[in-house]
Design a protein around this motif. Sequence first.
Motif, short mmCIF file in Angstrom:
data_model
loop_
_atom_site.label_atom_id
_atom_site.label_comp_id
_atom_site.label_asym_id
_atom_site.label_seq_id
_atom_site.Cartn_x
_atom_site.Cartn_y
_atom_site.Cartn_z
N GLU A 44 44.02 25.24 47.13
CA GLU A 44 43.65 25.64 45.78
C GLU A 44 43.89 27.14 45.56
O GLU A 44 44.36 27.56 44.50
CB GLU A 44 42.19 25.30 45.50
CG GLU A 44 41.72 25.61 44.10
CD GLU A 44 42.45 24.83 43.02
OE1 GLU A 44 42.56 25.37 41.89
OE2 GLU A 44 42.90 23.71 43.28
N LEU A 45 43.58 27.95 46.55
CA LEU A 45 43.78 29.39 46.42
C LEU A 45 45.25 29.79 46.44
O LEU A 45 45.61 30.87 45.98
CB LEU A 45 43.01 30.14 47.52
CG LEU A 45 41.50 30.15 47.36
CD1 LEU A 45 40.83 30.74 48.59
CD2 LEU A 45 41.08 30.90 46.10
N GLU A 50 49.02 32.30 35.67
CA GLU A 50 49.61 33.40 34.93
C GLU A 50 48.51 34.34 34.42
O GLU A 50 47.54 33.88 33.83
CB GLU A 50 50.41 32.86 33.75
CG GLU A 50 51.30 33.88 33.09
CD GLU A 50 52.23 33.25 32.08
OE1 GLU A 50 52.08 33.57 30.89
OE2 GLU A 50 53.08 32.44 32.49
N ILE A 51 48.67 35.63 34.70
CA ILE A 51 47.72 36.62 34.21
C ILE A 51 48.49 37.68 33.44
O ILE A 51 49.71 37.79 33.56
CB ILE A 51 46.93 37.29 35.37
CG1 ILE A 51 47.88 38.05 36.30
CG2 ILE A 51 46.11 36.28 36.12
CD1 ILE A 51 47.16 38.93 37.30
N VAL A 60 50.65 35.02 39.72
CA VAL A 60 50.09 35.38 41.02
C VAL A 60 49.27 34.20 41.54
O VAL A 60 48.87 33.31 40.79
CB VAL A 60 49.18 36.63 40.93
CG1 VAL A 60 49.97 37.85 40.52
CG2 VAL A 60 48.02 36.41 40.00
N SER A 61 49.02 34.20 42.84
CA SER A 61 48.17 33.15 43.40
C SER A 61 46.73 33.41 42.96
O SER A 61 46.36 34.53 42.59
CB SER A 61 48.26 33.15 44.93
OG SER A 61 47.62 34.28 45.46
N LYS A 68 42.41 41.07 42.82
CA LYS A 68 42.59 42.02 41.73
C LYS A 68 41.30 42.21 40.94
O LYS A 68 40.93 43.32 40.59
CB LYS A 68 43.71 41.55 40.78
CG LYS A 68 45.10 41.73 41.32
CD LYS A 68 46.13 41.21 40.33
CE LYS A 68 47.52 41.40 40.83
NZ LYS A 68 47.94 42.80 40.90
N ARG A 69 40.59 41.13 40.68
CA ARG A 69 39.35 41.19 39.93
C ARG A 69 38.28 41.98 40.70
O ARG A 69 37.55 42.79 40.13
CB ARG A 69 38.86 39.78 39.62
CG ARG A 69 37.58 39.70 38.82
CD ARG A 69 37.78 40.33 37.44
NE ARG A 69 36.62 40.22 36.63
CZ ARG A 69 36.41 39.25 35.74
NH1 ARG A 69 37.31 38.32 35.55
NH2 ARG A 69 35.32 39.23 35.04
N LEU A 70 38.21 41.75 42.01
CA LEU A 70 37.24 42.46 42.84
C LEU A 70 37.49 43.96 42.81
O LEU A 70 36.57 44.75 42.61
CB LEU A 70 37.29 41.93 44.28
CG LEU A 70 36.35 42.59 45.28
CD1 LEU A 70 34.90 42.37 44.87
CD2 LEU A 70 36.59 42.03 46.67
N VAL A 71 38.75 44.36 42.97
CA VAL A 71 39.09 45.78 42.95
C VAL A 71 38.81 46.37 41.57
O VAL A 71 38.23 47.46 41.45
CB VAL A 71 40.56 46.00 43.36
CG1 VAL A 71 40.99 47.43 43.14
CG2 VAL A 71 40.76 45.60 44.82
#
Length: 130
Positions: A44-45, A50-51, A60-61, A68-71
Amino acid sequence: MSKTANAGGYGKPPKKHQFKPGQSGNPKGRPKDARSFKTALSKELETRLEIKEAGKAKKVSKLEAVAKRLVTDALNGNPKALTELLRQLNLHFGDAPDVDPRQQPASAEDQALLARFIERAIAEKGAKDD
């Protein structure tokens, strides 16, 4: 009431229902499509989505999207995201010091904040007692 030689009991099924020597209880084995949770999560990961980044669509996966969200959240001042990011950096790269932040001495700014809080708490308690 007497038990016959063919009668079973708890954990001892009757002889006619017991497996014969060399016979498996699961002759077909594990189904081919049965996966572990780890395998399902990994798959799943790996799927891509698409972002929009800097106004441009990008594939991106899901794992990259989470990173990206965490950073981004850590950079935007979310303390939990920052703590988790530092933990992940230490875990995967060993760059962050392996120290529990609760064991670090308080900074001068933190000490001043705590002193103001204590003064206010004492003042409020004194006002209630009067």
